[in-house]
Every structure is written in C-alpha cells, then in structure tokens.
Design an enzyme around this catalytic site. Sequence first.
Site, PDB file in Angstrom:
ATOM      1  N   ASP A  32       0.780  -1.289   0.002  1.00 26.41           N
ATOM      2  CA  ASP A  32       0.040  -0.037  -0.012  1.00 26.41           C
ATOM      3  C   ASP A  32       0.857   1.188  -0.017  1.00 26.41           C
ATOM      4  O   ASP A  32       1.958   1.106   0.751  1.00 26.41           O
ATOM      5  CB  ASP A  32      -0.949  -0.041   1.079  1.00 26.41           C
ATOM      6  CG  ASP A  32      -2.194   1.083   0.899  1.00 26.41           C
ATOM      7  OD1 ASP A  32      -3.120   0.631   0.882  1.00 26.41           O
ATOM      8  OD2 ASP A  32      -1.650   2.177   1.319  1.00 26.41           O
ATOM      9  N   ILE A  33       0.482   2.290  -0.746  1.00 29.96           N
ATOM     10  CA  ILE A  33       1.393   3.489  -0.854  1.00 29.96           C
ATOM     11  C   ILE A  33       1.292   4.308   0.350  1.00 29.96           C
ATOM     12  O   ILE A  33       2.156   5.148   0.564  1.00 29.96           O
ATOM     13  CB  ILE A  33       0.619   4.385  -1.938  1.00 29.96           C
ATOM     14  CG1 ILE A  33       1.789   5.095  -2.570  1.00 29.96           C
ATOM     15  CG2 ILE A  33      -0.556   5.082  -1.708  1.00 29.96           C
ATOM     16  CD1 ILE A  33       1.436   5.847  -3.863  1.00 29.96           C
ATOM     17  N   ASN A  89     -12.827  -3.025   2.416  1.00 26.24           N
ATOM     18  CA  ASN A  89     -13.633  -1.513   2.811  1.00 26.24           C
ATOM     19  C   ASN A  89     -14.479  -1.723   1.591  1.00 26.24           C
ATOM     20  O   ASN A  89     -14.386  -1.714   0.359  1.00 26.24           O
ATOM     21  CB  ASN A  89     -12.776  -0.579   2.624  1.00 26.24           C
ATOM     22  CG  ASN A  89     -11.943  -0.384   3.910  1.00 26.24           C
ATOM     23  OD1 ASN A  89     -12.312  -0.660   4.968  1.00 26.24           O
ATOM     24  ND2 ASN A  89     -10.749   0.248   3.904  1.00 26.24           N
ATOM     25  N   GLY A  95     -15.329   3.156   3.964  1.00 25.77           N
ATOM     26  CA  GLY A  95     -14.110   3.686   3.839  1.00 25.77           C
ATOM     27  C   GLY A  95     -13.383   3.320   2.548  1.00 25.77           C
ATOM     28  O   GLY A  95     -12.128   3.626   2.434  1.00 25.77           O
ATOM     29  N   GLN A  96     -14.214   3.025   1.507  1.00 26.38           N
ATOM     30  CA  GLN A  96     -13.525   2.606   0.223  1.00 26.38           C
ATOM     31  C   GLN A  96     -13.158   3.784  -0.791  1.00 26.38           C
ATOM     32  O   GLN A  96     -14.091   4.575  -0.954  1.00 26.38           O
ATOM     33  CB  GLN A  96     -14.394   1.653  -0.449  1.00 26.38           C
ATOM     34  CG  GLN A  96     -13.797   0.959  -1.736  1.00 26.38           C
ATOM     35  CD  GLN A  96     -14.790  -0.059  -2.474  1.00 26.38           C
ATOM     36  OE1 GLN A  96     -15.960   0.062  -2.332  1.00 26.38           O
ATOM     37  NE2 GLN A  96     -14.122  -0.687  -3.399  1.00 26.38           N
ATOM     38  N   SER A  97     -11.828   3.981  -1.042  1.00 27.56           N
ATOM     39  CA  SER A  97     -11.556   5.247  -1.937  1.00 27.56           C
ATOM     40  C   SER A  97     -11.182   4.776  -3.546  1.00 27.56           C
ATOM     41  O   SER A  97     -11.031   5.521  -4.138  1.00 27.56           O
ATOM     42  CB  SER A  97     -10.304   5.943  -1.097  1.00 27.56           C
ATOM     43  OG  SER A  97      -9.340   4.882  -1.069  1.00 27.56           O
ATOM     44  N   HIS A 102     -10.310  -4.879  -3.306  1.00 27.77           N
ATOM     45  CA  HIS A 102      -9.007  -5.068  -2.772  1.00 27.77           C
ATOM     46  C   HIS A 102      -8.948  -5.564  -1.206  1.00 27.77           C
ATOM     47  O   HIS A 102      -9.988  -5.120  -0.393  1.00 27.77           O
ATOM     48  CB  HIS A 102      -8.101  -3.791  -2.831  1.00 27.77           C
ATOM     49  CG  HIS A 102      -8.541  -2.607  -2.188  1.00 27.77           C
ATOM     50  ND1 HIS A 102      -9.614  -1.847  -2.940  1.00 27.77           N
ATOM     51  CD2 HIS A 102      -8.404  -1.922  -1.316  1.00 27.77           C
ATOM     52  CE1 HIS A 102     -10.052  -0.783  -2.460  1.00 27.77           C
ATOM     53  NE2 HIS A 102      -9.323  -0.806  -1.247  1.00 27.77           N
ATOM     54  N   HIS A 104      -6.773  -5.580   2.005  1.00 27.76           N
ATOM     55  CA  HIS A 104      -5.822  -5.028   2.878  1.00 27.76           C
ATOM     56  C   HIS A 104      -5.342  -6.261   3.747  1.00 27.76           C
ATOM     57  O   HIS A 104      -6.168  -6.737   4.675  1.00 27.76           O
ATOM     58  CB  HIS A 104      -6.231  -4.029   3.885  1.00 27.76           C
ATOM     59  CG  HIS A 104      -6.740  -2.717   3.093  1.00 27.76           C
ATOM     60  ND1 HIS A 104      -6.132  -1.525   2.943  1.00 27.76           N
ATOM     61  CD2 HIS A 104      -8.223  -2.427   2.388  1.00 27.76           C
ATOM     62  CE1 HIS A 104      -6.864  -0.446   2.200  1.00 27.76           C
ATOM     63  NE2 HIS A 104      -7.791  -1.061   2.123  1.00 27.76           N
TER      64      HIS A 104
HETATM   65  P1  DGP Z   1      -9.581   1.762   0.313  1.00 26.33           P
HETATM   66  O1  DGP Z   1      -9.554   3.296   0.991  1.00 26.33           O
HETATM   67  O2  DGP Z   1     -10.063   0.527   1.153  1.00 26.33           O
HETATM   68  O3  DGP Z   1     -10.194   1.905  -1.063  1.00 26.33           O
HETATM   69  O4  DGP Z   1      -7.978   1.439   0.171  1.00 26.33           O
HETATM   70  C1  DGP Z   1      -7.311   1.915  -1.042  1.00 26.33           C
HETATM   71  C2  DGP Z   1      -5.961   2.039  -0.932  1.00 26.33           C
HETATM   72  O5  DGP Z   1      -5.075   2.042  -1.794  1.00 26.33           O
HETATM   73  C3  DGP Z   1      -5.401   2.896   0.187  1.00 26.33           C
HETATM   74  O6  DGP Z   1      -5.034   2.355   1.495  1.00 26.33           O
HETATM   75  C4  DGP Z   1      -4.267   3.491  -0.505  1.00 26.33           C
HETATM   76  C5  DGP Z   1      -3.824   2.542  -1.685  1.00 26.33           C
HETATM   77  N1  DGP Z   1      -3.441   3.120  -3.109  1.00 26.33           N
HETATM   78  C6  DGP Z   1      -4.028   4.422  -3.427  1.00 26.33           C
HETATM   79  N2  DGP Z   1      -3.344   4.591  -4.482  1.00 26.33           N
HETATM   80  C7  DGP Z   1      -2.506   3.834  -4.739  1.00 26.33           C
HETATM   81  C8  DGP Z   1      -1.389   3.586  -5.681  1.00 26.33           C
HETATM   82  O7  DGP Z   1      -1.235   4.287  -6.531  1.00 26.33           O
HETATM   83  N3  DGP Z   1      -0.434   2.768  -5.394  1.00 26.33           N
HETATM   84  C9  DGP Z   1      -0.439   2.011  -4.017  1.00 26.33           C
HETATM   85  N4  DGP Z   1       0.566   0.898  -4.145  1.00 26.33           N
HETATM   86  N5  DGP Z   1      -1.369   2.087  -3.402  1.00 26.33           N
HETATM   87  C10 DGP Z   1      -2.390   3.110  -3.763  1.00 26.33           C
END
Ligand code: DGP
Length: 116
Positions: A32-33, A89, A95-97, A102, A104
């Site tokens: 995760d970023i 999420n 909290g899904q963005s 996916h 976690h």
């Molecule tokens: P959620 O909030 O459950 O939809 O989680 C989305 C996750 O995705 C969040 O923890 C940050 C991660 N994320 C968003 N953009 C990127 C990206 O470009 N690269 C990676 N590795 N993770 C990302």
Amino acid sequence: MSNNETIFEKILRGEIPCKKVFENEHCLAFHDISPQAPTHILVIPKRKIVNVMEAGDEDAQLLGEVLLAARSVAKQEGLDATGYRLVFNNGADGGQSVDYLHCHVLGGRALAWPPG
Ligand code: DGP
C-alpha cells in the site's frame, strides 16, 4: 458505485509502478502506498470486481482466490506467528476510496478494535 477505470487497473497493466510482493494466475499483491501498519499490502483480483457488494455468484471462486492469496502474502511476510487482519472496505461508509475490490493485509503490530 462507479465502474470507471481505477489506479489498480493501471498498476495491473504496469503503467504505474508498484512494489509487488506476490502474483499468481488470479491475483496481484503489492505494498500500500500509504501504510497503516508495519506491513500493509493490498491483494487485488486480476479480473475487476468493484467491491463485495457488487460481486456476483460468478465471482465466488475469484473471491476465494483473493483470500487464499492474502493468506499466502501474510505467510510470506512472516505474519502467521503473531496474526494479522484482512480488511475489505466497501462503499462510502466502509471507507472505500478505490472502486476496485482489494483486500488489505495488515500486520506487524497489535491492531486496535473497533477500527473507528
Ligand atoms: P480503500 O480506502 O480501502 O479503498 O484503500 C485504497 C488503498 O489504496 C489505500 O490504502 C491507498 C492505496 N493506494 C491508492 N493509490 C495507490 C497507488 O497508486 N499505489 C499503491 N501501491 N497503493 C495505492
């Protein structure tokens, strides 16, 4: 829920780099970023599902593959001895963005509950 292309499709196509930790026929896993724990990895299916709410009966096997991949990732990262958390999420209140399913994989410290 939007079905527009997300950042995870670009990651799957290699257009955006990721720190890959696991891949098989069905799933890709990468760091995760914005890590929320010492280990924070995302597992995504290679075929898009928007989220659990939008999954259909035809997605049952692929959803299982995501869980098995998450278990493999956790083992590979050495989380089995102390435990870990798997989170999906779903939608706004969940909290899904990113609108691409996916899982976690969070671990490396004792995680609080409730998550807030
Ligand atoms: P959620 O909030 O459950 O939809 O989680 C989305 C996750 O995705 C969040 O923890 C940050 C991660 N994320 C968003 N953009 C990127 C990206 O470009 N690269 C990676 N590795 N993770 C990302």
